[in-house]
Design a protein around this motif. Sequence first.
Motif, PDB file in Angstrom:
ATOM      1  N   GLU A 340       0.835  -1.198   0.000  1.00 41.94           N
ATOM      2  CA  GLU A 340       0.000   0.000   0.000  1.00 41.94           C
ATOM      3  C   GLU A 340       0.871   1.249   0.000  1.00 41.94           C
ATOM      4  OE1 GLU A 340      -4.025   1.162   2.322  1.00 41.94           O
ATOM      5  OE2 GLU A 340      -2.247   0.997   3.614  1.00 41.94           O
ATOM      6  N   LEU A 343       2.470   1.668  -3.508  1.00 45.38           N
ATOM      7  CA  LEU A 343       1.518   2.014  -4.563  1.00 45.38           C
ATOM      8  C   LEU A 343       0.902   3.397  -4.383  1.00 45.38           C
ATOM      9  CD1 LEU A 343      -0.333  -1.417  -4.894  1.00 45.38           C
ATOM     10  CD2 LEU A 343       1.274  -0.424  -6.533  1.00 45.38           C
ATOM     11  N   TYR A 344       0.678   3.803  -3.142  1.00 47.77           N
ATOM     12  CA  TYR A 344      -0.104   5.020  -2.915  1.00 47.77           C
ATOM     13  C   TYR A 344       0.577   6.059  -2.026  1.00 47.77           C
ATOM     14  CZ  TYR A 344      -3.548   1.661  -4.576  1.00 47.77           C
ATOM     15  OH  TYR A 344      -4.213   0.704  -5.315  1.00 47.77           O
TER      16      TYR A 344
END
Length: 363
Positions: A340, A343-344
């Motif tokens: 996570e 990716l973000y």
Amino acid sequence: MNNGLDDVIATETVMSDVDGLAGRLVIRGHSLDDLAGHVGYEDLVAILLDGFFQDLPGPAALASRLGMARRDVFEMLVAGGAPDRKLPATDALRAAMARLGDGEDLDVALRLIAAPAILTPAIIRQRRGEAAIAPDPTLGHAADMLRMLHGTVPRWEAAAALDTYLVTVSDHGLNASTFTARVVASTQAGLTSAVLAALSALKGPLHGGAPGPVLDMLDGIAAAQTAEAWLEAALDRGDRLMGFGHRVYRVRDPRAEALKRAVAALFGPGTNDRSRLALAEHVEAAATSILARRKPDRSLQINVEFYTALLLEALGFPRESFTSVFATGRVAGWIGHAREQVLYGRLIRPQSRYVGPRPDQAA
């Protein structure tokens, strides 16, 4: 400035929500009550990793690939040479896992999830002078871990109890090890680096090392009739009662309740001697009453460590391996957070407030 970063929001996440005031834990949209004792660890891995890998298969195929990953990790890390027996258990686990390749793909993730389940039984057996046992990819993750520990396929209750434990500890907000994993992941160092860093944080006795001392406390108390006097004396000395209180929860830790149910099932009629459980329940009641009287301004109820200690002891894990078993459950959560973050998120770089001397003062 909050020392220890209490109440500081460091990120947004879909992984888990810890409500310390209500005593509630939500993991990927599911309450812990709906997960613990109801889904297997393989299904929980599918839930935790959902959306973080483009090639993530469905739960059944993922369970099969995790079983094959256990086989591959055994061949890579155990069959060719056992972990270093001179190291403490958690250090041996970390050193062996450091031999896994780094990267961000699903195969790396599954090998990292498989590794503690393979290495922990191998390390325990090595210290007993016994040969490591190769995994059976057709079994569930928890059942196979117990089979590799004891040499026989476990009874259903034992596998279910370990499954419940692994699910219960799989993720728990932005704790020290998970935050460490996210910091390392934010540098794009790779999943193995993030997991090894998280394992190093988990090793600390203020984070993952308390279940063993719960058993030391029960051993010291020994009998229900001595519990109150023992507990009062410990508090008079300023000792902490192990397995009570939590940094976040202001009410009962929901994980403690899930594990208490699992322990009760494990110690069911015709399975195990219930005297250990009866002593623990008496100590829980006595300590809760004493703490409420002596520290009325604080809520000091049992936490996840209290019944973890009984569960892992009953399953045959020695105390020095408890942190490694914790890591077996938590590793999938670390990986979900790490992915996570990659990716973000962005590189984690907080600021500090300098309180040392200025050059003119130092002169």
